[in-house]
Scaffold this active site. Structure first.
Site, short mmCIF file in Angstrom:
data_model
loop_
_atom_site.label_atom_id
_atom_site.label_comp_id
_atom_site.label_asym_id
_atom_site.label_seq_id
_atom_site.Cartn_x
_atom_site.Cartn_y
_atom_site.Cartn_z
N GLU A 1 61.34 -129.29 20.72
CA GLU A 1 61.11 -128.71 18.46
C GLU A 1 61.75 -128.33 18.46
OE1 GLU A 1 56.14 -128.22 17.71
OE2 GLU A 1 57.16 -127.16 19.03
N LYS B 1 52.47 -134.69 15.68
CA LYS B 1 51.85 -133.95 16.59
C LYS B 1 50.83 -133.77 15.91
CE LYS B 1 52.50 -129.01 18.16
NZ LYS B 1 53.80 -127.67 17.76
N CYS C 1 54.62 -129.98 22.32
CA CYS C 1 54.45 -128.45 22.94
C CYS C 1 53.17 -128.40 22.47
CB CYS C 1 54.62 -128.17 21.56
SG CYS C 1 55.43 -125.95 21.86
#
Length: 255
Positions: free
Chosen positions: A42, A123, A164
């Site tokens: 990321e 995301k 993440c």
């Protein structure tokens, strides 16, 4: 079909050119070691606090239009995929969002060995938290959330895309498995404070729960300001066994 995968680990900062140079070096090393699918972490192109700069470097993801219209990050990564002949996962690409001009998309983008975009996932779960030590993060202030799970088709089967903080939401990974994911990817810039307690156990749990292989490229080290990342990029098998791990250094986990 056998697969050799590499999870890259690097320490990105605010110098985009330096970040891309280092990413290229590590991807070439991983390809030289036999990796066919390589993941970058990321925020591989930029990890800093400047919102104006984040917006300035954001690029449109498109397969159409003249090559000169491509932004420098996408152009460099497409060329890198072609040069190495690998499938390349851009773990957190700064995507320009047409309907949110004051925000970017934090996108996981899969490139094929010809540099073509095979999948894009934004995301979904944004990092709005206060962590021990008084650090506060508000990702939703600058990032537009995605709207659904994405499984990319590869020669080795379905690749489920996550980023993440998504790791803390098992429902997303169940949805990816239900959509046919045999391999899960979790590129991250996991904070040092939470990573030391939760990184390994959550990654192993997601692999076990879904009976899938998982690889997690990672940021590590100090990025400036108050931001530090835990590192420990790794590859996990469906039994929860860590097949390869990168400690606290630039490099990659290869399995």
């Amino acid at each position: 079909m056998s697969l050799r995968v590499a999870a890259i680990q690097m320490c990105s900062g605010e110098d985009v050119a330096a970040n891309l140079k280092r990413a290229g070096e590590l991807v070439r090393q991983a390809a030289g070691a036999g990796a066919q699918l390589i993941g970058l972490p990321e925020n591989f192109a930029y990890l800093g606090s400047g919102q104006d700069h984040k917006l300035a470097i954001a690029e449109t993801l498109t397969e159409t239009g003249p090559a000169e219209a491509e932004g420098p990050v996408l152009a460099a990564m497409r060329q890198l995929a072609r040069e190495t002949g690998t499938w390349l996962l851009l773990g957190g690409f700064p995507e320009r969002v047409a309907d949110s001009p004051n925000k970017i998309g934090n996108a996981s983008v899969l490139l094929d060995p010809e540099g073509g975009i095979r999948a894009r996932y934004r995301k979904m779960h944004l990092f709005d938290v206060e962590i021990p030590g008084g650090h506060r993060f508000r990702e939703s202030d600058s990032v537009a959330a995605g709207d659904g799970p994405v499984v990319a088709e590869t020669p080795w089967g379905g690749l489920g895309l996550a980023i993440c903080y998504d790791l803390r939401f098992p429902e997303l990974f169940r949805a990816l498995a239900a959509k046919g994911a045999r391999l899960l990817s979790v590129p991250a810039a996991f904070t040092r404070e939470t990573g030391k307690d939760h990184w390994h156990v959550l990654l192993r749990a997601r692999a076990i729960e879904n009976q899938a292989y998982l690889f997690a490229p990672a940021q590590w080290g100090f990025h400036g300001g108050k931001r530090s990342s835990y590192g420990h990029a790794l590859v996990v098998d469906p039994w929860g066994v860590v097949l390869a791990e990168c400690g606290e250094r630039d490099g990659f986990a290869l399995a």
